[in-house]
Design a protein around this motif. Structure first.
Motif, PDB file in Angstrom:
ATOM      1  N   THR A   1       0.691  11.641   2.653  1.00 19.62           N
ATOM      2  CA  THR A   1      -0.774  11.672   2.671  1.00 19.62           C
ATOM      3  C   THR A   1      -1.325  11.669   4.100  1.00 19.62           C
ATOM      4  OG1 THR A   1      -0.761   9.271   2.585  1.00 19.62           O
ATOM      5  CG2 THR A   1      -0.988  10.425   0.470  1.00 19.62           C
TER       6      THR A   1
ATOM      7  N   ARG B   1      12.034  24.381   8.261  1.00 27.16           N
ATOM      8  CA  ARG B   1      12.182  23.113   7.524  1.00 27.16           C
ATOM      9  C   ARG B   1      12.873  23.332   6.176  1.00 27.16           C
ATOM     10  NH1 ARG B   1       8.931  18.738   9.505  1.00 27.16           N
ATOM     11  NH2 ARG B   1       9.277  17.809   7.481  1.00 27.16           N
TER      12      ARG B   1
ATOM     13  N   GLY C   1       1.148   5.592  -0.143  1.00 20.83           N
ATOM     14  CA  GLY C   1       0.522   6.910  -0.117  1.00 20.83           C
ATOM     15  C   GLY C   1       1.360   7.795  -1.033  1.00 20.83           C
ATOM     16  N   GLY C   2       2.095   8.740  -0.424  1.00 19.52           N
ATOM     17  CA  GLY C   2       2.956   9.617  -1.222  1.00 19.52           C
ATOM     18  C   GLY C   2       4.357   9.071  -1.410  1.00 19.52           C
TER      19      GLY C   2
ATOM     20  N   ILE D   1       0.868  -1.180   0.000  1.00 22.10           N
ATOM     21  CA  ILE D   1       0.000   0.000   0.000  1.00 22.10           C
ATOM     22  C   ILE D   1       0.905   1.229   0.000  1.00 22.10           C
ATOM     23  CG2 ILE D   1      -1.875   1.214   1.225  1.00 22.10           C
ATOM     24  CD1 ILE D   1      -2.583  -1.633   0.273  1.00 22.10           C
TER      25      ILE D   1
ATOM     26  N   SER E   1       6.807   8.876   0.694  1.00 22.83           N
ATOM     27  CA  SER E   1       7.851   9.709   1.304  1.00 22.83           C
ATOM     28  C   SER E   1       8.476   9.078   2.543  1.00 22.83           C
ATOM     29  CB  SER E   1       7.293  11.093   1.658  1.00 22.83           C
ATOM     30  OG  SER E   1       6.286  10.994   2.636  1.00 22.83           O
ATOM     31  N   ASN E   2       8.075   7.847   2.839  1.00 22.52           N
ATOM     32  CA  ASN E   2       8.706   7.154   3.968  1.00 22.52           C
ATOM     33  C   ASN E   2       9.015   5.699   3.617  1.00 22.52           C
ATOM     34  OD1 ASN E   2       9.799   7.436   6.509  1.00 22.52           O
ATOM     35  ND2 ASN E   2       7.963   6.744   7.557  1.00 22.52           N
TER      36      ASN E   2
HETATM   37  P1  FAD Z   1       4.274   6.246   2.259  1.00 24.12           P
HETATM   38  O1  FAD Z   1       5.728   6.533   2.226  1.00 24.12           O
HETATM   39  O2  FAD Z   1       3.587   6.041   0.969  1.00 24.12           O
HETATM   40  O3  FAD Z   1       3.996   4.998   3.189  1.00 24.12           O
HETATM   41  C1  FAD Z   1       4.576   4.902   4.481  1.00 24.12           C
HETATM   42  C2  FAD Z   1       4.103   3.597   5.123  1.00 24.12           C
HETATM   43  O4  FAD Z   1       2.710   3.642   5.354  1.00 24.12           O
HETATM   44  C3  FAD Z   1       4.320   2.361   4.234  1.00 24.12           C
HETATM   45  O5  FAD Z   1       4.600   1.276   5.084  1.00 24.12           O
HETATM   46  C4  FAD Z   1       2.970   2.170   3.537  1.00 24.12           C
HETATM   47  O6  FAD Z   1       2.757   0.826   3.181  1.00 24.12           O
HETATM   48  C5  FAD Z   1       2.002   2.630   4.628  1.00 24.12           C
HETATM   49  N1  FAD Z   1       0.790   3.279   4.109  1.00 24.12           N
HETATM   50  C6  FAD Z   1       0.725   4.434   3.406  1.00 24.12           C
HETATM   51  N2  FAD Z   1      -0.561   4.780   3.199  1.00 24.12           N
HETATM   52  C7  FAD Z   1      -1.320   3.817   3.779  1.00 24.12           C
HETATM   53  C8  FAD Z   1      -2.728   3.601   3.897  1.00 24.12           C
HETATM   54  N3  FAD Z   1      -3.628   4.464   3.391  1.00 24.12           N
HETATM   55  N4  FAD Z   1      -3.156   2.489   4.551  1.00 24.12           N
HETATM   56  C9  FAD Z   1      -2.284   1.609   5.075  1.00 24.12           C
HETATM   57  N5  FAD Z   1      -0.930   1.764   5.000  1.00 24.12           N
HETATM   58  C10 FAD Z   1      -0.463   2.858   4.356  1.00 24.12           C
HETATM   59  N6  FAD Z   1       7.856  12.302   9.139  1.00 24.12           N
HETATM   60  C11 FAD Z   1       7.608  12.812  10.379  1.00 24.12           C
HETATM   61  O7  FAD Z   1       6.986  12.139  11.215  1.00 24.12           O
HETATM   62  N7  FAD Z   1       8.028  14.055  10.718  1.00 24.12           N
HETATM   63  C12 FAD Z   1       8.707  14.852   9.871  1.00 24.12           C
HETATM   64  O8  FAD Z   1       9.067  15.966  10.225  1.00 24.12           O
HETATM   65  C13 FAD Z   1       8.980  14.361   8.564  1.00 24.12           C
HETATM   66  N8  FAD Z   1       9.677  15.102   7.689  1.00 24.12           N
HETATM   67  C14 FAD Z   1       9.952  14.614   6.448  1.00 24.12           C
HETATM   68  C15 FAD Z   1      10.665  15.409   5.560  1.00 24.12           C
HETATM   69  C16 FAD Z   1      10.967  14.957   4.281  1.00 24.12           C
HETATM   70  C17 FAD Z   1      11.727  15.840   3.334  1.00 24.12           C
HETATM   71  C18 FAD Z   1      10.522  13.673   3.874  1.00 24.12           C
HETATM   72  C19 FAD Z   1      10.801  13.183   2.486  1.00 24.12           C
HETATM   73  C20 FAD Z   1       9.826  12.858   4.766  1.00 24.12           C
HETATM   74  C21 FAD Z   1       9.529  13.317   6.061  1.00 24.12           C
HETATM   75  N9  FAD Z   1       8.817  12.542   6.993  1.00 24.12           N
HETATM   76  C22 FAD Z   1       8.534  13.050   8.230  1.00 24.12           C
HETATM   77  C23 FAD Z   1       8.400  11.176   6.647  1.00 24.12           C
HETATM   78  C24 FAD Z   1       7.072  11.101   5.859  1.00 24.12           C
HETATM   79  O9  FAD Z   1       6.752  12.336   5.284  1.00 24.12           O
HETATM   80  C25 FAD Z   1       5.901  10.643   6.732  1.00 24.12           C
HETATM   81  O10 FAD Z   1       6.172   9.397   7.311  1.00 24.12           O
HETATM   82  C26 FAD Z   1       4.595  10.566   5.965  1.00 24.12           C
HETATM   83  O11 FAD Z   1       3.515  10.348   6.842  1.00 24.12           O
HETATM   84  C27 FAD Z   1       4.590   9.443   4.914  1.00 24.12           C
HETATM   85  O12 FAD Z   1       3.430   9.586   4.129  1.00 24.12           O
HETATM   86  P2  FAD Z   1       3.305   8.905   2.709  1.00 24.12           P
HETATM   87  O13 FAD Z   1       1.896   9.084   2.256  1.00 24.12           O
HETATM   88  O14 FAD Z   1       4.344   9.399   1.797  1.00 24.12           O
HETATM   89  O15 FAD Z   1       3.540   7.381   3.085  1.00 24.12           O
END
Ligand code: FAD
Ligand code: EPU
Length: 339
Positions: free
Chosen positions: A118, A224, A51-52, A49, A54-55
């Motif tokens: 997301t 940031r 989202g964006g 699964i 980013s993790n």
């Molecule tokens: P993804 O990377 O797509 O997914 C992350 C995890 O969640 C994966 O295991 C995925 O399988 C699961 N997942 C995603 N969506 C769902 C869903 N709908 N249902 C079930 N599982 C799901 N994080 C912080 O906490 N604090 C910060 O200050 C911070 N700063 C950041 C700065 C930068 C420049 C970057 C690149 C990242 C940063 N992050 C930070 C990390 C990241 O932004 C967060 O963890 C964010 O919540 C990830 O969201 P995503 O939608 O990109 O998740």
């Protein structure tokens, strides 16, 4: 719901890693999720699964189905003089949602401005920054059980939030697709958190004379932008490791050798130490190895300068982990989800 074959995931992860998904689909609605769960393509293979992106660190091609959640929608379900309760679709962009709340002067998530990703992924690791975590404002999380297809609402307590942790990363890992989040924000009498000195100082630099939802958001965005690399310029996933918590005895003994070691009390006779400091002390900050490296301004952020491989980032992370263990006897744990 359309399932595509052999799709490049490069545009869908902020590390910018080249990896291919054997199958790929976008989920726009709860109906799409139900349809996916019923499909043979779902039952017979591994599913990731997204989202964006980013993790996540993609270390190889994904020999299964990647489902990207793009369920949209923001709905006010209650609003009075004190608070507003909103239900938000999992696929909404987190920062755009924060800006929407700032524009309405709704308080509670302004410190979490500019975090990529997301709304649906935010509870996964209980996103946090500048003294606030999403757990502080979450009412409940709505998710669908991938085995039974049943919808379940997790209360804040049931989410078992901790520092960069939740039930979704632990006990029920890979068992639920989060479809929506309900948050409770303040409409007045906001409880501002400017415990990080930099936030107060930056508000002043930006010309704000007192704290407000917008002042804090602007200050956090400013800080940031000055510290963290923009994934649109340099591939990264934010902090690669969590900040470790160590017991007071180890902290005190390290302090004898490293008098400058930063540490913050974390209750129960424990101290939280910045992983960035430990990594910098091991000499990694700013180091570049071909297309990948350790960011020059933030030692906790591993970067892909372009064309880097996820496997190489993972090898570098393991070398960093080993060096920190050898020098400080502290084990760093990845924050990023390695696939
Ligand atoms: P993804 O990377 O797509 O997914 C992350 C995890 O969640 C994966 O295991 C995925 O399988 C699961 N997942 C995603 N969506 C769902 C869903 N709908 N249902 C079930 N599982 C799901 N994080 C912080 O906490 N604090 C910060 O200050 C911070 N700063 C950041 C700065 C930068 C420049 C970057 C690149 C990242 C940063 N992050 C930070 C990390 C990241 O932004 C967060 O963890 C964010 O919540 C990830 O969201 P995503 O939608 O990109 O998740
Ligand atoms: N430091 C160094 N070297 C560096 C950078 C920092 O020694 O290169 C030391 C300094 O002592 C500094 C301390 O580390 O005071 C803390 O640094 P910073 O304020 O940059 O925060 P962080 O601990 O590295 C954490 C979160 C971030 C969050 C910020 C702000 C974790 C793992 N990371 O970073 O979250 O944005 O605080 O609250 O908790 C993320 O999770 O992806 C993330 C970016």
């Amino acid at each position: 719901m359309i399932i595509q074959k052999n799709v490049s995931l490069a545009p869908f992860n902020t590390f910018g890693m080249q990896a291919t998904a054997k199958e790929f689909t976008v989920l726009h609605s709860i109906e799409d999720v139900q349809q996916l769960l019923a499909a043979d393509d779902f039952k017979k293979q591994r599913v990731l699964i997204l989202g964006g992106g980013s993790n996540v660190l993609l270390t190889k091609n994904f020999d299964g189905l990647v489902a990207k959640v793009e369920i949209l929608g923001k709905k006010v379900i209650h609003k009075d003089d004190e608070q507003v309760v909103l239900h938000v679709g999992a696929g909404e962009n987190w920062h755009a949602f924060v800006m929407y709340c700032v524009d309405n002067n709704w308080g509670g998530i302004e410190n979490l401005s500019l975090i990529p990703g997301t709304v649906g992924a935010a509870p996964m690791q209980n996103i946090g920054a500048y003294g606030v975590e999403i757990k502080d404002v979450i009412d409940s999380v709505e998710a669908i059980d991938v085995h039974s297809g049943a919808m379940r609402t997790f209360s804040n307590e049931e989410c078992r939030f901790g520092y960069r942790e939740s039930i979704f990363k632990q006990e029920v890992k890979d068992q639920y697709i989060i479809t929506g989040v309900t948050l409770r924000l303040t409409t007045k009498n906001h409880r501002f958190n400017s415990s990080y000195g930099a936030v107060t100082d930056t508000m002043k630099v930006l010309g704000y004379h007192e704290a407000s939802v917008r002042a804090i958001s602007d200050a956090v965005i400013h800080i940031r932008r000055s510290k963290l690399p923009d994934p649109a310029q340099i591939g990264n996933a934010g902090s690669f490791f969590k900040n470790p918590t160590i017991d007071a005895a180890l902290y005190e003994s390290l302090k004898k050798t490293y008098i400058d070691i930063p540490g913050y009390t974390a209750g129960n006779n424990m101290f939280k130490v910045p992983a960035a400091w430990l990594i910098e002390q091991c000499g990694w900050k700013g180091k570049r190895f071909n297309n990948i490296g350790v960011h020059q301004h933030q030692a906790l952020v591993l970067v892909n300068y372009g064309g880097g491989e996820g496997e190489k980032i993972w090898e570098l992370a393991m070398k960093i982990q080993l060096s920190v263990k050898e020098k400080f006897n502290i084990t760093l744990h990845p924050e990023v989800n390695v696939v």
